[in-house]
Motif scaffolding. Structure first.
Motif, PDB file in Angstrom:
ATOM      1  N   THR A  68       0.861  -1.195   0.000  1.00  0.00           N
ATOM      2  CA  THR A  68       0.000   0.000   0.000  1.00  0.00           C
ATOM      3  C   THR A  68       0.889   1.235   0.000  1.00  0.00           C
ATOM      4  O   THR A  68       0.651   2.191  -0.756  1.00  0.00           O
ATOM      5  CB  THR A  68      -0.899   0.036   1.266  1.00  0.00           C
ATOM      6  OG1 THR A  68      -1.397  -1.267   1.540  1.00  0.00           O
ATOM      7  CG2 THR A  68      -2.040   1.011   1.087  1.00  0.00           C
ATOM      8  N   ILE A  69       1.907   1.201   0.841  1.00  0.00           N
ATOM      9  CA  ILE A  69       2.820   2.342   0.955  1.00  0.00           C
ATOM     10  C   ILE A  69       3.576   2.541  -0.363  1.00  0.00           C
ATOM     11  O   ILE A  69       3.725   3.657  -0.847  1.00  0.00           O
ATOM     12  CB  ILE A  69       3.802   2.125   2.131  1.00  0.00           C
ATOM     13  CG1 ILE A  69       3.006   2.053   3.449  1.00  0.00           C
ATOM     14  CG2 ILE A  69       4.839   3.238   2.201  1.00  0.00           C
ATOM     15  CD1 ILE A  69       3.801   1.569   4.639  1.00  0.00           C
ATOM     16  N   GLU A  70       3.991   1.406  -0.955  1.00  0.00           N
ATOM     17  CA  GLU A  70       4.674   1.459  -2.250  1.00  0.00           C
ATOM     18  C   GLU A  70       3.789   2.144  -3.302  1.00  0.00           C
ATOM     19  O   GLU A  70       4.245   2.995  -4.049  1.00  0.00           O
ATOM     20  CB  GLU A  70       4.933   0.025  -2.693  1.00  0.00           C
ATOM     21  CG  GLU A  70       6.312  -0.269  -3.209  1.00  0.00           C
ATOM     22  CD  GLU A  70       6.384  -1.752  -3.540  1.00  0.00           C
ATOM     23  OE1 GLU A  70       6.800  -2.507  -2.650  1.00  0.00           O
ATOM     24  OE2 GLU A  70       6.013  -2.136  -4.661  1.00  0.00           O
ATOM     25  N   ALA A  71       2.511   1.741  -3.303  1.00  0.00           N
ATOM     26  CA  ALA A  71       1.567   2.306  -4.271  1.00  0.00           C
ATOM     27  C   ALA A  71       1.398   3.811  -4.053  1.00  0.00           C
ATOM     28  O   ALA A  71       1.381   4.588  -5.008  1.00  0.00           O
ATOM     29  CB  ALA A  71       0.216   1.605  -4.166  1.00  0.00           C
ATOM     30  N   ILE A  72       1.302   4.212  -2.796  1.00  0.00           N
ATOM     31  CA  ILE A  72       1.169   5.643  -2.476  1.00  0.00           C
ATOM     32  C   ILE A  72       2.372   6.391  -3.029  1.00  0.00           C
ATOM     33  O   ILE A  72       2.239   7.436  -3.672  1.00  0.00           O
ATOM     34  CB  ILE A  72       1.045   5.875  -0.940  1.00  0.00           C
ATOM     35  CG1 ILE A  72      -0.258   5.270  -0.414  1.00  0.00           C
ATOM     36  CG2 ILE A  72       1.120   7.360  -0.605  1.00  0.00           C
ATOM     37  CD1 ILE A  72      -0.390   5.288   1.115  1.00  0.00           C
ATOM     38  N   ASN A  73       3.560   5.823  -2.813  1.00  0.00           N
ATOM     39  CA  ASN A  73       4.779   6.485  -3.282  1.00  0.00           C
ATOM     40  C   ASN A  73       4.843   6.576  -4.799  1.00  0.00           C
ATOM     41  O   ASN A  73       5.235   7.601  -5.348  1.00  0.00           O
ATOM     42  CB  ASN A  73       6.015   5.766  -2.734  1.00  0.00           C
ATOM     43  CG  ASN A  73       6.129   5.940  -1.224  1.00  0.00           C
ATOM     44  OD1 ASN A  73       5.591   6.898  -0.665  1.00  0.00           O
ATOM     45  ND2 ASN A  73       6.806   5.010  -0.566  1.00  0.00           N
ATOM     46  N   HIS A  74       4.442   5.484  -5.489  1.00  0.00           N
ATOM     47  CA  HIS A  74       4.435   5.507  -6.956  1.00  0.00           C
ATOM     48  C   HIS A  74       3.510   6.602  -7.467  1.00  0.00           C
ATOM     49  O   HIS A  74       3.885   7.385  -8.338  1.00  0.00           O
ATOM     50  CB  HIS A  74       3.947   4.164  -7.518  1.00  0.00           C
ATOM     51  CG  HIS A  74       4.973   3.091  -7.481  1.00  0.00           C
ATOM     52  ND1 HIS A  74       6.286   3.312  -7.841  1.00  0.00           N
ATOM     53  CD2 HIS A  74       4.893   1.792  -7.140  1.00  0.00           C
ATOM     54  CE1 HIS A  74       6.957   2.186  -7.704  1.00  0.00           C
ATOM     55  NE2 HIS A  74       6.134   1.246  -7.283  1.00  0.00           N
ATOM     56  N   ALA A  75       2.305   6.626  -6.931  1.00  0.00           N
ATOM     57  CA  ALA A  75       1.314   7.603  -7.408  1.00  0.00           C
ATOM     58  C   ALA A  75       1.793   9.019  -7.111  1.00  0.00           C
ATOM     59  O   ALA A  75       1.691   9.907  -7.964  1.00  0.00           O
ATOM     60  CB  ALA A  75      -0.038   7.333  -6.756  1.00  0.00           C
ATOM     61  N   LYS A  76       2.339   9.212  -5.920  1.00  0.00           N
ATOM     62  CA  LYS A  76       2.809  10.548  -5.552  1.00  0.00           C
ATOM     63  C   LYS A  76       3.925  11.015  -6.465  1.00  0.00           C
ATOM     64  O   LYS A  76       3.925  12.152  -6.930  1.00  0.00           O
ATOM     65  CB  LYS A  76       3.282  10.573  -4.100  1.00  0.00           C
ATOM     66  CG  LYS A  76       2.138  10.808  -3.124  1.00  0.00           C
ATOM     67  CD  LYS A  76       2.689  11.059  -1.732  1.00  0.00           C
ATOM     68  CE  LYS A  76       1.549  11.266  -0.738  1.00  0.00           C
ATOM     69  NZ  LYS A  76       2.025  11.130   0.647  1.00  0.00           N
ATOM     70  N   SER A  77       4.902  10.130  -6.734  1.00  0.00           N
ATOM     71  CA  SER A  77       6.034  10.583  -7.542  1.00  0.00           C
ATOM     72  C   SER A  77       5.618  10.793  -8.989  1.00  0.00           C
ATOM     73  O   SER A  77       6.262  11.541  -9.721  1.00  0.00           O
ATOM     74  CB  SER A  77       7.229   9.631  -7.428  1.00  0.00           C
ATOM     75  OG  SER A  77       6.886   8.379  -7.947  1.00  0.00           O
ATOM     76  N   ALA A  78       4.510  10.159  -9.413  1.00  0.00           N
ATOM     77  CA  ALA A  78       4.011  10.396 -10.771  1.00  0.00           C
ATOM     78  C   ALA A  78       3.053  11.592 -10.812  1.00  0.00           C
ATOM     79  O   ALA A  78       2.586  11.977 -11.880  1.00  0.00           O
ATOM     80  CB  ALA A  78       3.312   9.141 -11.299  1.00  0.00           C
ATOM     81  N   GLY A  79       2.753  12.142  -9.644  1.00  0.00           N
ATOM     82  CA  GLY A  79       1.834  13.268  -9.589  1.00  0.00           C
ATOM     83  C   GLY A  79       0.400  12.885  -9.934  1.00  0.00           C
ATOM     84  O   GLY A  79      -0.361  13.701 -10.453  1.00  0.00           O
ATOM     85  N   VAL A  80       0.053  11.645  -9.658  1.00  0.00           N
ATOM     86  CA  VAL A  80      -1.283  11.142  -9.997  1.00  0.00           C
ATOM     87  C   VAL A  80      -2.175  11.198  -8.754  1.00  0.00           C
ATOM     88  O   VAL A  80      -1.782  10.704  -7.693  1.00  0.00           O
ATOM     89  CB  VAL A  80      -1.172   9.679 -10.513  1.00  0.00           C
ATOM     90  CG1 VAL A  80      -2.528   9.024 -10.611  1.00  0.00           C
ATOM     91  CG2 VAL A  80      -0.468   9.655 -11.861  1.00  0.00           C
ATOM     92  N   PRO A  81      -3.356  11.809  -8.852  1.00  0.00           N
ATOM     93  CA  PRO A  81      -4.244  11.860  -7.687  1.00  0.00           C
ATOM     94  C   PRO A  81      -4.713  10.469  -7.258  1.00  0.00           C
ATOM     95  O   PRO A  81      -4.881   9.582  -8.091  1.00  0.00           O
ATOM     96  CB  PRO A  81      -5.431  12.708  -8.147  1.00  0.00           C
ATOM     97  CG  PRO A  81      -5.340  12.782  -9.628  1.00  0.00           C
ATOM     98  CD  PRO A  81      -3.919  12.511 -10.008  1.00  0.00           C
ATOM     99  N   ILE A  82      -4.906  10.325  -5.953  1.00  0.00           N
ATOM    100  CA  ILE A  82      -5.289   9.027  -5.385  1.00  0.00           C
ATOM    101  C   ILE A  82      -6.701   9.108  -4.821  1.00  0.00           C
ATOM    102  O   ILE A  82      -7.030  10.043  -4.091  1.00  0.00           O
ATOM    103  CB  ILE A  82      -4.325   8.645  -4.228  1.00  0.00           C
ATOM    104  CG1 ILE A  82      -2.891   8.503  -4.743  1.00  0.00           C
ATOM    105  CG2 ILE A  82      -4.790   7.376  -3.519  1.00  0.00           C
ATOM    106  CD1 ILE A  82      -1.851   8.335  -3.630  1.00  0.00           C
ATOM    107  N   ILE A  83      -7.526   8.129  -5.166  1.00  0.00           N
ATOM    108  CA  ILE A  83      -8.815   7.939  -4.504  1.00  0.00           C
ATOM    109  C   ILE A  83      -8.707   6.626  -3.748  1.00  0.00           C
ATOM    110  O   ILE A  83      -8.259   5.619  -4.312  1.00  0.00           O
ATOM    111  CB  ILE A  83      -9.978   7.864  -5.527  1.00  0.00           C
ATOM    112  CG1 ILE A  83     -10.119   9.196  -6.265  1.00  0.00           C
ATOM    113  CG2 ILE A  83     -11.284   7.490  -4.822  1.00  0.00           C
ATOM    114  CD1 ILE A  83     -11.171   9.168  -7.371  1.00  0.00           C
ATOM    115  N   VAL A  84      -9.075   6.633  -2.464  1.00  0.00           N
ATOM    116  CA  VAL A  84      -8.938   5.412  -1.673  1.00  0.00           C
ATOM    117  C   VAL A  84     -10.261   4.654  -1.648  1.00  0.00           C
ATOM    118  O   VAL A  84     -11.302   5.214  -1.319  1.00  0.00           O
ATOM    119  CB  VAL A  84      -8.487   5.728  -0.232  1.00  0.00           C
ATOM    120  CG1 VAL A  84      -8.323   4.432   0.565  1.00  0.00           C
ATOM    121  CG2 VAL A  84      -7.179   6.514  -0.244  1.00  0.00           C
ATOM    122  N   ALA A  85     -10.209   3.382  -2.028  1.00  0.00           N
ATOM    123  CA  ALA A  85     -11.355   2.489  -1.881  1.00  0.00           C
ATOM    124  C   ALA A  85     -11.084   1.642  -0.650  1.00  0.00           C
ATOM    125  O   ALA A  85     -10.208   0.771  -0.659  1.00  0.00           O
ATOM    126  CB  ALA A  85     -11.516   1.616  -3.119  1.00  0.00           C
TER     127      ALA A  85
END
Ligand code: GDP
Length: 296
Positions: A104-121
């Motif tokens: 989960t943390i890895e995914a957060i980091n990937h999305a953040k470094s790509a500048g992609v907004p995150i929606i949490v399900a």
């Protein structure tokens, strides 16, 4: 890209968002992707048969959403490594009975470094030991503060298994996409990214392409990595033949000479000759690179 021309603002039109589902193993990514696809198909045409082509599109009150059907981070990172940003919004699936885990943390980091907004399900809300508030607390500790706690991260409680609250999740995707104002120019030669590709016995090389910009048409001369050819036919995720595919549309493309790699960029070029020329140059370069690597 060969035809990397910048579009004028007035040529740009709104396009559907492209969604990647990420999260820890067993938190329900595949179940969620299947649930959304199934719900939408039953809601749409009766008896619609879906094809698994690596991506699919659903229609939410006239607004299309494109989902990459390969859960996990590999697709996301390997595409980025090749310079293809094929995701606009990341859905982070977190099981409410398990909470935030390493991937989960890895995914957060990937999305953040790509500048992609995150929606949490927040998934598996049907489980008796589900603790959605604990998940929100943990998200806060990782810099994702839920909206209802004064932050700007949208969290939606869902059950992918029971197909609960998926409508709200889809609505939140539409809202987020509207804020992002995602645009492309449908009136130009297409470029896109290979989502997956294989050699089909009857049909030859078959590649699923996500069109990023422009419109891909049957008859277009194309090049993808070291493969080239002409678009012989296109089929969407519902098994329908298409003559054209616009921005953010996933389609199976028939007519390439070889099987390209997932993550390769595809583009429509002027004619067969330039397609073959570009592909050949890339093949030569690849061979030269391999030779230097072997001799050093
Ligand atoms: P992935 O590894 O993230 O793709 O997870 P899967 O979609 O394969 O799901 C892992 C397990 O969790 C499977 O046994 C699913 O049936 C189960 N599961 C997924 N979503 C839910 C849910 O909303 N509620 C419950 N109770 N189980 C779920």
């Amino acid at each position: 890209l060969v035809n990397d021309i910048e579009d004028k603002e007035e040529d740009l039109e709104l396009r559907p968002p492209v969604i990647t589902v990420m999260g820890h193993v067993d938190h329900g990514k595949t179940t969620l992707l299947d649930a959304i696809r199934e719900t939408e198909v039953t809601a749409g045409e009766a008896g619609g048969i879906t094809q698994h082509i690596g991506a699919y599109q659903v229609d939410v009150d006239g607004q299309k959403i494109t989902f990459l059907d390969t859960p996990g981070h590999e697709a996301f990172t390997s595409m980025r490594a090749r310079g293809a940003q094929a995701t606009d919004i990341a859905i982070l699936v977190v099981a409410a009975d398990d909470g935030i885990m390493p991937q989960t943390i890895e995914a957060i980091n990937h999305a953040k470094s790509a500048g992609v907004p995150i929606i949490v399900a927040v998934n598996k809300i049907d489980r008796p030991n589900a603790q959605p508030d604990r998940v929100k607390q943990e998200l806060t500790e990782h810099g994702l503060v839920p909206e209802e706690w004064g932050g700007n991260t949208i969290c939606v409680n869902v059950s992918a298994l029971k197909k609960e609250n998926l409508d709200e999740l889809l609505e939140m995707i539409v809202l987020t996409a509207e804020m992002e104002e995602l645009k492309a120019n449908p009136n130009r030669a297409a470029n896109g990214v290979i989502i997956e590709a294989e050699l089909d016995r009857g049909r030859g090389p078959v590649a699923t392409v996500l069109v990023n910009n422009g419109t891909l048409k049957v008859g277009d001369a194309i090049v993808a990595g070291v493969a080239s050819g002409r678009v012989r036919a296109m089929v969407n995720d519902r098994g329908e033949r298409l003559e054209e595919a616009g921005p953010a549309t996933p389609v199976e493309v028939l007519g390439l000479s070889d099987v390209p790699n997932a993550g390769d960029l595809l583009e429509a070029v002027e004619d067969d000759q330039s397609a073959r020329g570009v592909a050949q140059k890339r093949k030569d370069k690849k061979r030269a690179d391999e030779l230097t690597r072997n001799t050093t």
